[in-house]
Every structure is written in C-alpha cells, then in structure tokens.
Scaffold this motif. Structure first.
Motif, mmCIF file in Angstrom:
data_model
loop_
_atom_site.group_PDB
_atom_site.id
_atom_site.type_symbol
_atom_site.label_atom_id
_atom_site.label_comp_id
_atom_site.label_asym_id
_atom_site.label_seq_id
_atom_site.Cartn_x
_atom_site.Cartn_y
_atom_site.Cartn_z
ATOM 1 N N HIS A 65 -7.988 3.788 -4.888
ATOM 2 C CA HIS A 65 -7.261 3.073 -3.992
ATOM 3 C C HIS A 65 -6.199 2.133 -4.573
ATOM 4 O O HIS A 65 -5.782 1.393 -3.751
ATOM 5 C CB HIS A 65 -8.131 2.180 -2.870
ATOM 6 N N LYS A 66 -6.036 2.577 -5.967
ATOM 7 C CA LYS A 66 -4.976 1.582 -6.724
ATOM 8 C C LYS A 66 -5.232 0.059 -6.525
ATOM 9 O O LYS A 66 -4.020 -0.592 -6.252
ATOM 10 C CB LYS A 66 -3.535 2.167 -6.399
ATOM 11 N N ARG A 67 -6.374 -0.539 -6.522
ATOM 12 C CA ARG A 67 -6.741 -1.892 -6.360
ATOM 13 C C ARG A 67 -6.951 -2.293 -7.931
ATOM 14 O O ARG A 67 -7.171 -1.763 -8.763
ATOM 15 C CB ARG A 67 -7.834 -1.999 -5.505
ATOM 16 N N THR A 68 -7.382 -3.798 -8.084
ATOM 17 C CA THR A 68 -7.456 -4.340 -9.340
ATOM 18 C C THR A 68 -8.867 -4.633 -9.404
ATOM 19 O O THR A 68 -9.255 -4.326 -10.500
ATOM 20 C CB THR A 68 -6.829 -5.580 -9.299
ATOM 21 N N VAL A 69 -9.565 -5.273 -8.565
ATOM 22 C CA VAL A 69 -11.026 -5.709 -8.350
ATOM 23 C C VAL A 69 -11.733 -5.794 -7.207
ATOM 24 O O VAL A 69 -11.011 -5.849 -6.157
ATOM 25 C CB VAL A 69 -10.875 -7.112 -9.161
ATOM 26 N N VAL A 70 -13.014 -5.957 -7.490
ATOM 27 C CA VAL A 70 -13.719 -6.120 -6.064
ATOM 28 C C VAL A 70 -14.762 -7.275 -6.653
ATOM 29 O O VAL A 70 -15.189 -7.434 -7.639
ATOM 30 C CB VAL A 70 -14.578 -5.121 -5.559
ATOM 31 N N TYR A 71 -14.625 -8.445 -5.904
ATOM 32 C CA TYR A 71 -15.337 -9.619 -6.313
ATOM 33 C C TYR A 71 -16.561 -9.830 -5.118
ATOM 34 O O TYR A 71 -16.295 -9.457 -3.912
ATOM 35 C CB TYR A 71 -14.434 -10.995 -6.026
ATOM 36 N N ASP A 129 -10.868 -5.589 -12.859
ATOM 37 C CA ASP A 129 -10.059 -6.568 -13.779
ATOM 38 C C ASP A 129 -10.538 -8.027 -13.407
ATOM 39 O O ASP A 129 -10.116 -8.528 -12.419
ATOM 40 C CB ASP A 129 -8.587 -6.366 -13.522
ATOM 41 N N GLU A 130 -11.386 -8.506 -14.376
ATOM 42 C CA GLU A 130 -11.878 -10.159 -14.067
ATOM 43 C C GLU A 130 -10.879 -11.143 -14.507
ATOM 44 O O GLU A 130 -10.874 -12.322 -14.283
ATOM 45 C CB GLU A 130 -12.939 -10.398 -14.863
ATOM 46 N N TRP A 173 -4.683 -10.688 -10.365
ATOM 47 C CA TRP A 173 -5.116 -10.676 -9.119
ATOM 48 C C TRP A 173 -3.777 -10.975 -8.021
ATOM 49 O O TRP A 173 -3.861 -11.027 -6.900
ATOM 50 C CB TRP A 173 -6.207 -11.613 -8.582
ATOM 51 N N LYS A 174 -2.879 -11.221 -8.453
ATOM 52 C CA LYS A 174 -1.523 -11.727 -8.181
ATOM 53 C C LYS A 174 -1.520 -12.711 -7.056
ATOM 54 O O LYS A 174 -1.273 -12.660 -5.945
ATOM 55 C CB LYS A 174 -0.687 -10.448 -7.726
ATOM 56 N N GLY A 194 -11.565 -7.253 -2.142
ATOM 57 C CA GLY A 194 -10.759 -6.678 -3.057
ATOM 58 C C GLY A 194 -10.123 -5.334 -2.504
ATOM 59 O O GLY A 194 -9.082 -4.877 -3.352
ATOM 60 N N LEU A 195 -10.810 -4.587 -1.805
ATOM 61 C CA LEU A 195 -10.389 -3.270 -1.201
ATOM 62 C C LEU A 195 -9.985 -3.699 0.115
ATOM 63 O O LEU A 195 -9.758 -4.638 0.617
ATOM 64 C CB LEU A 195 -11.618 -2.277 -1.194
#
Length: 159
Positions: free
Chosen positions: A33-39, A60-61, A66-67, A122-123
């Motif tokens: 889903h072209k995301r960065t991270v799930v916290y 990505d921590e 996370w913009k 994150g998603l």
C-alpha cells in the motif's frame, strides 16, 4: 491505585514474540500500500495509570520519513479508547459516538480483546484494524500457551 503494566502471562517478551510472528505480513501490507510505517501500542491495564506493555514501529522508524504524521500518538489514542470502551474503535465510532470524549481519535484501528487493547496507525483504517486485531489474537493465543505450560508445572497450584 497500584497498576501493573504487564499481566503475569502477557509480558513484553510475549508481545515481542507475537509481533515477530506477524512482522512479515505487516511489512507486506506496508509495501503493498506504499506506506512508510505501522506504529503499534499494546495496553493491558488502565491506560491512564500504566505504561504500554509494548510499543514500537514496523517499517521505517525514522520519524522524518513520517512526514509530520504522529503515528505513535494515533496508535496510543486508539489503544486507549479501545481499553476505555472495551470494544474495537469502529464499534464506538459508528454505534456509540455519544460516548466519545475530548481527545479521542476520529479514526479507527484499535482492537479490544479480553483485556488486551491494541492500537495501530500508519495504514488505512481497516488495515490498521487488521494489524491490531491480528496482534491481539496472537497475544491471546501465546498467553493461552503460556498458561498451559504453567498448568503443567506441578511445583505450584498458583501462577
């Protein structure tokens, strides 16, 4: 009052094990889903009196990536609402909005399962819920296994 951050069976190490079981699937969701991270934040007790049993990022921590998004705060808010309401966030948001409090997060992605609250951010909302729900189930299952092991220990009748 006194609040323990872990249960006898649901420890940080047990949640680590559950996260590691699910990590490949969560990473696949992030990539797909072209995301960065799930916290993720896991609570076992009153969220106002206790630290999370476990929290961390998958993906990505580096917060700069996370913009400006506050995935950690979002996940914590989702877990706290799930714990307070003792139900998944989407149930509260859709069926009981009159029970929302100031500071509650407007989007879902938190699960509550037999005293375990998990928030993920994150998603997309439904994917955050998938992650939170899978992790709550994995934690519960591993705790069941730990309990079976404790039952087999004949040295004591107590945990």
């Amino acid at each position: 009052g006194f609040m323990n951050t872990e249960s006898v069976l649901v420890t940080n190490a047990l949640v680590d094990e559950a996260v590691e079981i699910l990590r490949p699937g969560i990473k696949k969701l992030i990539k797909q889903h072209k995301r960065t991270v799930v916290y993720i934040v896991v609570l076992m007790m009153d969220p106002f009196d206790a630290e999370p049993v476990w929290e961390g990022a998958i993906g990505d921590e580096n917060r700069e990536a996370w913009k400006g998004k506050t995935y950690d705060e979002n996940a914590e808010a989702k877990a706290a609402m799930a714990m307070r309401m003792q139900e998944p966030n989407h149930v509260t948001l859709r069926s009981a909005p009159h029970q929302l409090e100031s500071g509650d997060f407007k989007y879902y992605g938190g699960e509550y399962r037999n005293g375990i609250a998990v928030g993920a951010s994150g998603l997309a909302e439904h994917q955050d819920y998938l992650v939170a729900s899978m992790l709550a189930a994995a934690i519960e299952s591993l705790a069941m296994g730990a309990f079976e092991k404790a039952l087999a220990d004949q040295k004591s009748n107590f945990l």
